[in-house]
Design a protein around this motif. Structure first.
Motif, PDB file in Angstrom:
ATOM      1  N   HIS A 176       0.832  -1.209   0.000  1.00 39.76           N
ATOM      2  CA  HIS A 176       0.000   0.000   0.000  1.00 39.76           C
ATOM      3  C   HIS A 176       0.862   1.252   0.000  1.00 39.76           C
ATOM      4  CE1 HIS A 176      -3.259  -2.636   2.126  1.00 39.76           C
ATOM      5  NE2 HIS A 176      -3.032  -2.994   0.881  1.00 39.76           N
ATOM      6  N   GLU A 177       1.895   1.252   0.836  1.00 46.25           N
ATOM      7  CA  GLU A 177       2.764   2.431   0.944  1.00 46.25           C
ATOM      8  C   GLU A 177       3.484   2.711  -0.368  1.00 46.25           C
ATOM      9  OE1 GLU A 177       5.395   1.770   4.186  1.00 46.25           O
ATOM     10  OE2 GLU A 177       3.914   2.313   5.734  1.00 46.25           O
ATOM     11  N   ARG A 178       3.932   1.656  -1.019  1.00 40.45           N
ATOM     12  CA  ARG A 178       4.698   1.824  -2.257  1.00 40.45           C
ATOM     13  C   ARG A 178       3.804   1.915  -3.500  1.00 40.45           C
ATOM     14  NH1 ARG A 178       9.275  -2.827  -0.862  1.00 40.45           N
ATOM     15  NH2 ARG A 178      10.004  -1.853   1.084  1.00 40.45           N
ATOM     16  N   LYS A 179       2.501   1.766  -3.257  1.00 46.46           N
ATOM     17  CA  LYS A 179       1.532   1.849  -4.356  1.00 46.46           C
ATOM     18  C   LYS A 179       1.931   0.925  -5.514  1.00 46.46           C
ATOM     19  CE  LYS A 179      -0.282   6.456  -3.377  1.00 46.46           C
ATOM     20  NZ  LYS A 179       0.316   6.584  -2.045  1.00 46.46           N
ATOM     21  N   ILE A 180       2.238  -0.329  -5.159  1.00 43.19           N
ATOM     22  CA  ILE A 180       2.634  -1.283  -6.197  1.00 43.19           C
ATOM     23  C   ILE A 180       1.482  -1.509  -7.162  1.00 43.19           C
ATOM     24  CG2 ILE A 180       4.203  -2.473  -4.593  1.00 43.19           C
ATOM     25  CD1 ILE A 180       2.103  -4.854  -4.941  1.00 43.19           C
ATOM     26  N   ILE A 181       1.793  -1.854  -8.374  1.00 42.70           N
ATOM     27  CA  ILE A 181       0.751  -2.131  -9.359  1.00 42.70           C
ATOM     28  C   ILE A 181       0.209  -3.535  -9.133  1.00 42.70           C
ATOM     29  CG2 ILE A 181       2.380  -2.951 -11.120  1.00 42.70           C
ATOM     30  CD1 ILE A 181       0.461  -1.590 -13.177  1.00 42.70           C
ATOM     31  N   ASP A 182      -1.092  -3.632  -9.064  1.00 41.82           N
ATOM     32  CA  ASP A 182      -1.715  -4.939  -8.895  1.00 41.82           C
ATOM     33  C   ASP A 182      -1.962  -5.599 -10.239  1.00 41.82           C
ATOM     34  OD1 ASP A 182      -2.137  -5.871  -6.205  1.00 41.82           O
ATOM     35  OD2 ASP A 182      -3.418  -4.140  -5.866  1.00 41.82           O
ATOM     36  N   CYS A 183      -2.518  -4.859 -11.155  1.00 41.89           N
ATOM     37  CA  CYS A 183      -2.954  -5.475 -12.410  1.00 41.89           C
ATOM     38  C   CYS A 183      -2.334  -4.783 -13.617  1.00 41.89           C
ATOM     39  CB  CYS A 183      -4.476  -5.404 -12.496  1.00 41.89           C
ATOM     40  SG  CYS A 183      -5.155  -6.335 -13.883  1.00 41.89           S
ATOM     41  N   ILE A 184      -1.600  -5.545 -14.394  1.00 43.50           N
ATOM     42  CA  ILE A 184      -1.102  -5.104 -15.693  1.00 43.50           C
ATOM     43  C   ILE A 184      -1.200  -6.301 -16.628  1.00 43.50           C
ATOM     44  CG2 ILE A 184       1.294  -5.547 -14.985  1.00 43.50           C
ATOM     45  CD1 ILE A 184       0.232  -2.845 -17.491  1.00 43.50           C
ATOM     46  N   LYS A 185      -1.905  -6.136 -17.729  1.00 40.88           N
ATOM     47  CA  LYS A 185      -2.156  -7.266 -18.619  1.00 40.88           C
ATOM     48  C   LYS A 185      -1.351  -7.198 -19.917  1.00 40.88           C
ATOM     49  CE  LYS A 185      -5.133  -9.468 -16.091  1.00 40.88           C
ATOM     50  NZ  LYS A 185      -4.816 -10.809 -15.551  1.00 40.88           N
ATOM     51  N   ILE A 186      -0.738  -6.047 -20.216  1.00 46.13           N
ATOM     52  CA  ILE A 186      -0.037  -5.916 -21.500  1.00 46.13           C
ATOM     53  C   ILE A 186       1.449  -5.650 -21.291  1.00 46.13           C
ATOM     54  CG2 ILE A 186      -2.073  -5.236 -22.799  1.00 46.13           C
ATOM     55  CD1 ILE A 186      -1.237  -2.332 -22.442  1.00 46.13           C
ATOM     56  N   ASN A 197       3.207 -20.747 -28.176  1.00 46.00           N
ATOM     57  CA  ASN A 197       3.364 -19.939 -29.391  1.00 46.00           C
ATOM     58  C   ASN A 197       2.500 -18.688 -29.268  1.00 46.00           C
ATOM     59  OD1 ASN A 197       0.608 -20.501 -30.632  1.00 46.00           O
ATOM     60  ND2 ASN A 197       1.416 -22.594 -30.520  1.00 46.00           N
ATOM     61  N   LYS A 198       2.724 -17.732 -30.133  1.00 45.46           N
ATOM     62  CA  LYS A 198       2.038 -16.444 -30.024  1.00 45.46           C
ATOM     63  C   LYS A 198       0.528 -16.566 -30.174  1.00 45.46           C
ATOM     64  CE  LYS A 198       6.084 -14.096 -31.892  1.00 45.46           C
ATOM     65  NZ  LYS A 198       6.702 -13.605 -33.126  1.00 45.46           N
ATOM     66  N   GLN A 199       0.104 -17.517 -30.976  1.00 47.50           N
ATOM     67  CA  GLN A 199      -1.326 -17.670 -31.222  1.00 47.50           C
ATOM     68  C   GLN A 199      -2.051 -18.241 -30.005  1.00 47.50           C
ATOM     69  OE1 GLN A 199      -2.219 -19.854 -34.763  1.00 47.50           O
ATOM     70  NE2 GLN A 199      -4.377 -20.213 -34.199  1.00 47.50           N
ATOM     71  N   ASP A 200      -1.394 -19.142 -29.260  1.00 44.21           N
ATOM     72  CA  ASP A 200      -2.062 -19.885 -28.196  1.00 44.21           C
ATOM     73  C   ASP A 200      -1.674 -19.456 -26.780  1.00 44.21           C
ATOM     74  OD1 ASP A 200      -3.218 -21.372 -30.208  1.00 44.21           O
ATOM     75  OD2 ASP A 200      -1.716 -22.973 -30.099  1.00 44.21           O
ATOM     76  N   CYS A 201      -0.703 -18.553 -26.646  1.00 43.45           N
ATOM     77  CA  CYS A 201      -0.142 -18.261 -25.318  1.00 43.45           C
ATOM     78  C   CYS A 201      -1.171 -17.691 -24.348  1.00 43.45           C
ATOM     79  CB  CYS A 201       1.056 -17.323 -25.434  1.00 43.45           C
ATOM     80  SG  CYS A 201       0.636 -15.695 -26.088  1.00 43.45           S
ATOM     81  N   ASN A 202      -2.267 -17.119 -24.859  1.00 44.80           N
ATOM     82  CA  ASN A 202      -3.269 -16.516 -23.980  1.00 44.80           C
ATOM     83  C   ASN A 202      -4.596 -17.278 -24.022  1.00 44.80           C
ATOM     84  OD1 ASN A 202      -3.688 -14.408 -22.094  1.00 44.80           O
ATOM     85  ND2 ASN A 202      -5.039 -13.370 -23.544  1.00 44.80           N
ATOM     86  N   LEU A 203      -4.556 -18.532 -24.446  1.00 45.09           N
ATOM     87  CA  LEU A 203      -5.789 -19.307 -24.525  1.00 45.09           C
ATOM     88  C   LEU A 203      -6.407 -19.527 -23.150  1.00 45.09           C
ATOM     89  CD1 LEU A 203      -5.245 -22.128 -27.179  1.00 45.09           C
ATOM     90  CD2 LEU A 203      -6.882 -20.240 -27.252  1.00 45.09           C
ATOM     91  N   HIS A 204      -5.569 -19.695 -22.136  1.00 45.83           N
ATOM     92  CA  HIS A 204      -6.092 -19.842 -20.775  1.00 45.83           C
ATOM     93  C   HIS A 204      -5.554 -18.694 -19.925  1.00 45.83           C
ATOM     94  CE1 HIS A 204      -7.902 -21.787 -17.336  1.00 45.83           C
ATOM     95  NE2 HIS A 204      -6.777 -21.590 -16.667  1.00 45.83           N
ATOM     96  N   SER A 205      -6.457 -17.865 -19.445  1.00 50.08           N
ATOM     97  CA  SER A 205      -6.045 -16.712 -18.636  1.00 50.08           C
ATOM     98  C   SER A 205      -7.144 -16.386 -17.649  1.00 50.08           C
ATOM     99  CB  SER A 205      -5.762 -15.499 -19.534  1.00 50.08           C
ATOM    100  OG  SER A 205      -6.944 -15.124 -20.241  1.00 50.08           O
TER     101      SER A 205
END
Length: 449
Positions: A58-68, A276-284
């Motif tokens: 909280h103090e350091r305001k770390i990033i929780d969510c980054i998807k890209i 591979n690039k096509q399938d790397c995000n099939l399960h997220s």
């Protein structure tokens, strides 16, 4: 659920706060927690180092969510987990529950195996792997499948007896054709059965993995409940010289404060499924590997290592087992068996069902599904009301009383539990049952009428 809490005497449990094994109630009572959130609170409630890890986030305001973009804390957690596990288990997918971790394991297995024409899973009767559609198909510990369309149709699931390697071998042979091919995608097992607290025979897990490897079946070890040190090893399968293809973790991984789970596998298998690039995000997942959750999980691993809590779970587990077996010798007519390992243990009670049948007729009462429900509920409620100790039982094994304290427990805590059990059994289960039925009498008569 509120009715169930009422039956067990928990409805009016007004909790003020909690720390360690202690739960503070607003009525001034302090309850000793031997249930640990069914395994979630392995470090105890509100461990100071976990609170500090959250505060720093909280103090350091770390990033929780980054998807890209990459998230450093995800990478650090995956690497640290790999240090606790045998090679080649180095690649993690993060989720928010054990069911999701098992779902990820099943989907990865399908990606690898279905191109070969495989379409079945092998699992154990009486297993629990979660309630999402995939793992639900492999869960038979309790009747949780009713009314749902299963993610894997029943005709695509093979059930065998837990701990019986010959039964597994026979099932595989029955599915194998003349060319030596079988349709089994993966076989999944709990290294300690989470419902019955049953430890399989020595060598079973090693033979399980070998059978899978010999027959082109992926092996999945579900360590959601017993992993993270509860058994006295980081994973319960580490009592044997064996490495599965996939292991799933959750519960204690979040330090009792965050929702985080992991599916861990090898780089080779992960690449075959998603490499591979096509399938790397099939399960997220939207909430996979949030920053603060990863930070807390990293600190959880640090605490397990630096405070030697896994070693404590093993040492105290031996002490708990010895004390429970002493009770068994003292009350052979009431305690049939002591089960489990480390800080996941249970006693199987000898319930003379004719005893409770003389007190109340439950045949037309929806409140009590079986006489065992009355009897195990009576013991659970008595431990809470008379001795301020919280234990639990599972619907799929109503003759087993479970003990799952946090890993920070001491011999003093075990002694308090043993004294409470001793007092309960010295008075007799009939006494606990009579009190239990009397406390629920209004509800009983209302349901009967």
């Amino acid at each position: 659920m509120l009715q169930i809490f009422d039956i067990l005497g928990f409805k009016d449990m007004d909790i003020k706060g909690a720390e360690g094994l202690d739960i503070w109630l607003k009525d001034g009572r302090t309850v000793l927690d031997f249930s640990a959130g069914l395994g979630v609170v392995g470090l105890g409630h509100n461990h100071p180092r976990i609170l500090e890890a959250e505060r720093k986030c909280h103090e350091r305001k770390i990033i929780d969510c980054i998807k890209i973009a990459p998230h450093k804390l995800q990478g650090a957690l995956a690497y640290n987990l790999s240090l606790f596990l045998p090679s080649p288990l180095t690649v993690s997918f993060f989720a928010v529950s054990g069911a999701e971790a098992n779902e990820a394991a099943m989907k990865l297995s399908e990606r690898v195996q279905t191109p070969k024409g495989k379409d079945k899973f092998l699992c154990m009767r009486g297993a629990f792997h979660g309630k999402t559609h995939g793992p639900l198909s492999l869960t038979t510990a309790t009747d949780v499948q009713s009314g749902f369309l299963l993610g894997v149709p029943k005709e695509n699931v093979i059930y065998v007896e837990y701990g019986d390697i010959d039964a597994m071998r026979n099932a595989i042979n029955a599915e194998t054709d003349r060319r030596g091919r079988n349709p089994i995608i993966a076989a999944i097992v709990e290294p300690i059965n989470g419902t019955t607290c049953e430890v399989p025979p020595s060598g079973y897990l090693r033979e399980f993995a070998e059978l899978c490897r010999e027959n082109d079946i992926l092996s999945i070890f579900d360590e959601v409940k017993v992993g993270m040190g509860r058994s006295g090893r980081f994973c319960a399968f580490q009592y044997e010289n064996v490495t599965p293809d996939i292991v799933t973790l959750a519960k204690t991984l979040g330090g009792g404060k965050r929702e985080v789970a992991a599916m861990v596998t090898s780089q080779g298998l992960f690449d075959r499924a998603y490499g591979n690039k096509q399938d790397c995000n099939l399960h997220s997942s939207s909430f996979s590997g949030l920053g603060e959750s990863c930070a807390v999980a990293i600190e959880t691993l640090n605490i397990l290592q630096e405070e030697r809590l896994i070693e404590n779970a093993e040492r105290l587990g031996h002490y708990l087992s010895r004390r429970l077996n002493e009770l068994k010798k003292k009350y052979p007519g009431q305690i049939v068996e002591v089960r489990g390992r480390g800080l996941f243990q249970a006693i199987r009670l000898n319930f003379h069902q004719d005893l409770v049948s003389k007190i109340t007729d439950i045949s037309k009462n929806s409140l009590f599904q079986t006489y065992q429900t009355v009897l195990i509920g009576a013991v659970t409620r008595q431990l809470f009301e008379r001795h301020n100790i919280l234990v639990h039982f599972q619907p799929g094994a109503r003759d087993l009383l479970h003990f799952m304290p946090p890993f920070i427990a001491t011999e003093r805590h075990v002694d308090k539990l043993i004294a409470a059990l001793d007092d309960t059994f010295s008075k007799g289960i009939a006494d606990a049952t009579l009190r239990f039925v009397t406390q629920n009498m209004k509800r009983v008569f209302r349901d009967l009428t």
